[in-house]
Scaffold this motif. Sequence first.
Motif, PDB file in Angstrom:
ATOM      1  N   VAL A 225       0.840  -1.203   0.000  1.00  0.00           N
ATOM      2  CA  VAL A 225       0.000   0.000   0.000  1.00  0.00           C
ATOM      3  C   VAL A 225       0.873   1.251   0.000  1.00  0.00           C
ATOM      4  CG1 VAL A 225      -0.252   0.169   2.527  1.00  0.00           C
ATOM      5  CG2 VAL A 225      -2.052   1.045   1.030  1.00  0.00           C
ATOM      6  N   THR A 226       2.031   1.200   0.678  1.00  0.00           N
ATOM      7  CA  THR A 226       2.919   2.361   0.691  1.00  0.00           C
ATOM      8  C   THR A 226       3.487   2.625  -0.694  1.00  0.00           C
ATOM      9  OG1 THR A 226       3.528   1.894   2.995  1.00  0.00           O
ATOM     10  CG2 THR A 226       4.972   3.367   1.758  1.00  0.00           C
ATOM     11  N   TYR A 227       3.931   1.568  -1.375  1.00  0.00           N
ATOM     12  CA  TYR A 227       4.481   1.719  -2.722  1.00  0.00           C
ATOM     13  C   TYR A 227       3.423   2.297  -3.661  1.00  0.00           C
ATOM     14  CZ  TYR A 227       6.589   0.589  -7.225  1.00  0.00           C
ATOM     15  OH  TYR A 227       7.098   0.677  -8.489  1.00  0.00           O
ATOM     16  N   ALA A 228       2.205   1.795  -3.558  1.00  0.00           N
ATOM     17  CA  ALA A 228       1.146   2.278  -4.445  1.00  0.00           C
ATOM     18  C   ALA A 228       0.884   3.766  -4.231  1.00  0.00           C
ATOM     19  CB  ALA A 228      -0.128   1.474  -4.213  1.00  0.00           C
ATOM     20  N   LEU A 229       0.831   4.198  -2.977  1.00  0.00           N
ATOM     21  CA  LEU A 229       0.552   5.600  -2.677  1.00  0.00           C
ATOM     22  C   LEU A 229       1.704   6.512  -3.103  1.00  0.00           C
ATOM     23  CD1 LEU A 229      -1.081   5.205   0.845  1.00  0.00           C
ATOM     24  CD2 LEU A 229      -2.237   5.931  -1.248  1.00  0.00           C
ATOM     25  N   VAL A 230       2.939   6.059  -2.849  1.00  0.00           N
ATOM     26  CA  VAL A 230       4.099   6.900  -3.159  1.00  0.00           C
ATOM     27  C   VAL A 230       4.336   7.005  -4.659  1.00  0.00           C
ATOM     28  CG1 VAL A 230       6.619   7.048  -2.955  1.00  0.00           C
ATOM     29  CG2 VAL A 230       5.228   6.527  -0.935  1.00  0.00           C
ATOM     30  N   ASP A 231       4.160   5.905  -5.393  1.00  0.00           N
ATOM     31  CA  ASP A 231       4.500   5.898  -6.813  1.00  0.00           C
ATOM     32  C   ASP A 231       3.335   6.254  -7.733  1.00  0.00           C
ATOM     33  OD1 ASP A 231       6.954   5.019  -5.898  1.00  0.00           O
ATOM     34  OD2 ASP A 231       7.265   3.727  -7.641  1.00  0.00           O
ATOM     35  N   ALA A 232       2.129   6.306  -7.221  1.00  0.00           N
ATOM     36  CA  ALA A 232       0.986   6.630  -8.068  1.00  0.00           C
ATOM     37  C   ALA A 232       1.113   7.987  -8.763  1.00  0.00           C
ATOM     38  CB  ALA A 232      -0.307   6.569  -7.253  1.00  0.00           C
ATOM     39  N   PRO A 233       1.607   9.052  -8.088  1.00  0.00           N
ATOM     40  CA  PRO A 233       1.713  10.335  -8.800  1.00  0.00           C
ATOM     41  C   PRO A 233       2.635  10.274 -10.007  1.00  0.00           C
ATOM     42  CG  PRO A 233       1.897  10.661  -6.435  1.00  0.00           C
ATOM     43  CD  PRO A 233       1.970   9.184  -6.664  1.00  0.00           C
ATOM     44  N   GLY A 234       3.745   9.542  -9.921  1.00  0.00           N
ATOM     45  CA  GLY A 234       4.692   9.494 -11.023  1.00  0.00           C
ATOM     46  C   GLY A 234       4.322   8.498 -12.101  1.00  0.00           C
ATOM     47  N   ARG A 235       3.808   7.352 -11.711  1.00  0.00           N
ATOM     48  CA  ARG A 235       3.519   6.286 -12.680  1.00  0.00           C
ATOM     49  C   ARG A 235       2.083   6.312 -13.188  1.00  0.00           C
ATOM     50  NH1 ARG A 235       7.335   2.092 -12.616  1.00  0.00           N
ATOM     51  NH2 ARG A 235       8.917   2.266 -10.980  1.00  0.00           N
ATOM     52  N   GLY A 236       1.192   6.902 -12.401  1.00  0.00           N
ATOM     53  CA  GLY A 236      -0.225   6.867 -12.741  1.00  0.00           C
ATOM     54  C   GLY A 236      -0.934   5.782 -11.954  1.00  0.00           C
ATOM     55  N   SER A 238      -3.305   3.847 -12.727  1.00  0.00           N
ATOM     56  CA  SER A 238      -3.629   2.627 -13.479  1.00  0.00           C
ATOM     57  C   SER A 238      -2.396   1.910 -14.021  1.00  0.00           C
ATOM     58  CB  SER A 238      -4.568   2.964 -14.634  1.00  0.00           C
ATOM     59  OG  SER A 238      -3.959   3.898 -15.514  1.00  0.00           O
ATOM     60  N   SER A 239      -1.206   2.341 -13.627  1.00  0.00           N
ATOM     61  CA  SER A 239       0.007   1.691 -14.129  1.00  0.00           C
ATOM     62  C   SER A 239       0.107   0.270 -13.579  1.00  0.00           C
ATOM     63  CB  SER A 239       1.242   2.487 -13.738  1.00  0.00           C
ATOM     64  OG  SER A 239       1.482   2.372 -12.353  1.00  0.00           O
ATOM     65  N   PRO A 240       0.724  -0.658 -14.319  1.00  0.00           N
ATOM     66  CA  PRO A 240       0.839  -2.049 -13.855  1.00  0.00           C
ATOM     67  C   PRO A 240       1.548  -2.167 -12.508  1.00  0.00           C
ATOM     68  CG  PRO A 240       1.364  -1.907 -16.195  1.00  0.00           C
ATOM     69  CD  PRO A 240       1.230  -0.501 -15.706  1.00  0.00           C
ATOM     70  N   ALA A 241       2.603  -1.382 -12.304  1.00  0.00           N
ATOM     71  CA  ALA A 241       3.350  -1.484 -11.044  1.00  0.00           C
ATOM     72  C   ALA A 241       2.470  -1.110  -9.858  1.00  0.00           C
ATOM     73  CB  ALA A 241       4.586  -0.587 -11.099  1.00  0.00           C
ATOM     74  N   VAL A 242       1.693  -0.045  -9.976  1.00  0.00           N
ATOM     75  CA  VAL A 242       0.828   0.393  -8.885  1.00  0.00           C
ATOM     76  C   VAL A 242      -0.280  -0.628  -8.643  1.00  0.00           C
ATOM     77  CG1 VAL A 242      -0.831   2.157  -8.168  1.00  0.00           C
ATOM     78  CG2 VAL A 242       1.353   2.824  -9.203  1.00  0.00           C
ATOM     79  N   LEU A 243      -0.878  -1.145  -9.712  1.00  0.00           N
ATOM     80  CA  LEU A 243      -1.948  -2.129  -9.572  1.00  0.00           C
ATOM     81  C   LEU A 243      -1.432  -3.419  -8.931  1.00  0.00           C
ATOM     82  CD1 LEU A 243      -3.859  -1.663 -12.957  1.00  0.00           C
ATOM     83  CD2 LEU A 243      -4.495  -0.808 -10.681  1.00  0.00           C
ATOM     84  N   VAL A 244      -0.233  -3.850  -9.317  1.00  0.00           N
ATOM     85  CA  VAL A 244       0.355  -5.046  -8.706  1.00  0.00           C
ATOM     86  C   VAL A 244       0.614  -4.804  -7.218  1.00  0.00           C
ATOM     87  CG1 VAL A 244       2.426  -6.491  -8.630  1.00  0.00           C
ATOM     88  CG2 VAL A 244       1.346  -5.975 -10.821  1.00  0.00           C
ATOM     89  N   ALA A 245       1.097  -3.617  -6.874  1.00  0.00           N
ATOM     90  CA  ALA A 245       1.348  -3.301  -5.465  1.00  0.00           C
ATOM     91  C   ALA A 245       0.057  -3.354  -4.650  1.00  0.00           C
ATOM     92  CB  ALA A 245       1.993  -1.928  -5.348  1.00  0.00           C
ATOM     93  N   VAL A 246      -1.012  -2.813  -5.207  1.00  0.00           N
ATOM     94  CA  VAL A 246      -2.308  -2.865  -4.513  1.00  0.00           C
ATOM     95  C   VAL A 246      -2.764  -4.306  -4.333  1.00  0.00           C
ATOM     96  CG1 VAL A 246      -4.749  -2.267  -4.691  1.00  0.00           C
ATOM     97  CG2 VAL A 246      -2.996  -0.569  -5.275  1.00  0.00           C
ATOM     98  N   ALA A 422       0.232   8.344   6.309  1.00  0.00           N
ATOM     99  CA  ALA A 422       0.065   9.774   6.048  1.00  0.00           C
ATOM    100  C   ALA A 422       1.184  10.309   5.170  1.00  0.00           C
ATOM    101  CB  ALA A 422       0.021  10.542   7.373  1.00  0.00           C
ATOM    102  N   VAL A 423       2.426   9.932   5.483  1.00  0.00           N
ATOM    103  CA  VAL A 423       3.553  10.394   4.681  1.00  0.00           C
ATOM    104  C   VAL A 423       3.464   9.853   3.258  1.00  0.00           C
ATOM    105  CG1 VAL A 423       6.077  10.269   4.432  1.00  0.00           C
ATOM    106  CG2 VAL A 423       5.060  10.705   6.672  1.00  0.00           C
ATOM    107  N   ALA A 424       2.905   8.653   3.100  1.00  0.00           N
ATOM    108  CA  ALA A 424       2.742   8.085   1.759  1.00  0.00           C
ATOM    109  C   ALA A 424       1.615   8.751   0.991  1.00  0.00           C
ATOM    110  CB  ALA A 424       2.481   6.581   1.858  1.00  0.00           C
ATOM    111  N   ALA A 425       0.511   9.064   1.661  1.00  0.00           N
ATOM    112  CA  ALA A 425      -0.693   9.502   0.959  1.00  0.00           C
ATOM    113  C   ALA A 425      -0.791  11.009   0.758  1.00  0.00           C
ATOM    114  CB  ALA A 425      -1.931   9.009   1.709  1.00  0.00           C
ATOM    115  N   LEU A 426      -0.332  11.801   1.719  1.00  0.00           N
ATOM    116  CA  LEU A 426      -0.585  13.241   1.654  1.00  0.00           C
ATOM    117  C   LEU A 426       0.032  13.925   0.428  1.00  0.00           C
ATOM    118  CD1 LEU A 426      -0.442  14.387   5.383  1.00  0.00           C
ATOM    119  CD2 LEU A 426      -2.406  14.414   3.844  1.00  0.00           C
TER     120      LEU A 426
END
Length: 498
Positions: A225-236, A238-246, A422-426
Amino acid sequence: MPDTAPALRLRSHAGRGTLAVAVLASGMVFLDTTVVNVALPRLGADLGASVAGLQWTVNGYLLTLAAFVLLGGALGDRFGRRRIFLLGVVWFTAASVLCGLALRTDWLVAARFLQGAGGALLTPGSLSLLQASFHPDDRGKVIGAWSGLSGVSTALGPFIGGWLIDALSWRWIFFLNLPLAVLVVLATLRWVPESRDESASRSRGGGRRFDVAGALLGVLALAGVTYALVDAPGRGISSPAVLVAVLVAVLAALAFVFVERRRGETAMLPTGLFGSQLFSVLNVFTVLVYAALGGFTFFFAVYLQNVVGWSALLTGLALLPMTVLLLIGSPKAGALSAKIGPRLPLTVGPVLAAVGLLVLREVDAGASYWRQVLPGVVLFGAGLTLVVAPLTASVLAAVADRFAGVASGFNNAASRVGGLLAVAALPLLVGLTGTGYEQPAELTAAYRGALLWCAALLVAGAVIAALLVRRPTRRPPPAQPCHSMPVSTPDHPAARDR
């Protein structure tokens, strides 16, 4: 090995040496946990870090510490508290040196992961050594002395950390642990007796088994969940990496619940604890309040330096009044809660802290500390003071005595998870990406949005407390706050992992 350690007396050389070991070791963790926030602008500029890199610098440590701290306590009970404590000190220090030597952001983040794992071995051992080593007649005095002496490190931490960053480099906040660790190791070998829980160290067939699977699944769930929140702004999103992390986070969380339910009372987190509605509510409250605290301190330290124009030393000292309020006021707040019940302090405290954040939200470039910063810091600190001790006492009173250790440890972990999330999401919520933290206009908008979110989290916590928190059916024990405060001044000295 005996079931309990020799009964040390505080007035003996060994007793004073053992107390000094616990204070110095705690001081290492207090200093490193807190001044990293102050160092973020400098290390970010030095390493060319993005916002995501700064997030992982904070969260890498919090993730492994939160996930493994209960396992660290169990290892000490079984294999020897002094032995595991020493392992934690050496591990933590080696990782600190790696942090100080980092030449790239990914190097620093990896070292912070290792440092958190070392802290998970060190942190529970600090107070368990005192509890297991001293004569019962001296334990109260020893814990009080530990709290007071740790308060000295609380006062000195902002000055030392900020001065090191300004005069030398951010790297020295990590290198400082090396001489401290040498003193701790030598003093431990000289004075601290070994002890362990014989019921936890029997043969494999009769003793308790470690819940390694639960710890690893917890790490996977938090990391996903931390990886998904931190990398979502840069990767998007719906990116595969974020979806796999979720997906990994969800599957690991479900597997964690399944494993813990099967293990029953031998689990790292016995799910039967959540049969207590009060325990469940208090831990949700903990996540909300400490998410607000972690998010605020992450943004505040960077904002004061990159927008207001303060030095690292002044930034480190800015929140010192909050720490003083916690030191002086927490015992009184605990006594008040024991008298009138926890609902009123846990309702009023977050509201007061939220008002403080709204005041601090208006701080701008060239702000005056006395007129614009201090009032908000005092309000925020007063609100936290009303929360910390009553929360700990209520958590312990919400479960049976035999679960006091795991309940306190889980609540401690919940506070760290709140800060981590919080640090991941804000930054995602307020649109801060890339090197935006170096741009005053962009950082100002993000800072004000983040503090609004943090205030909302505090108000949500207050509503939950007002509606769902009741006086525990058992008498709350005298509480020392068990949470490690991830602020720009060192941890509250009564912070502990049982």
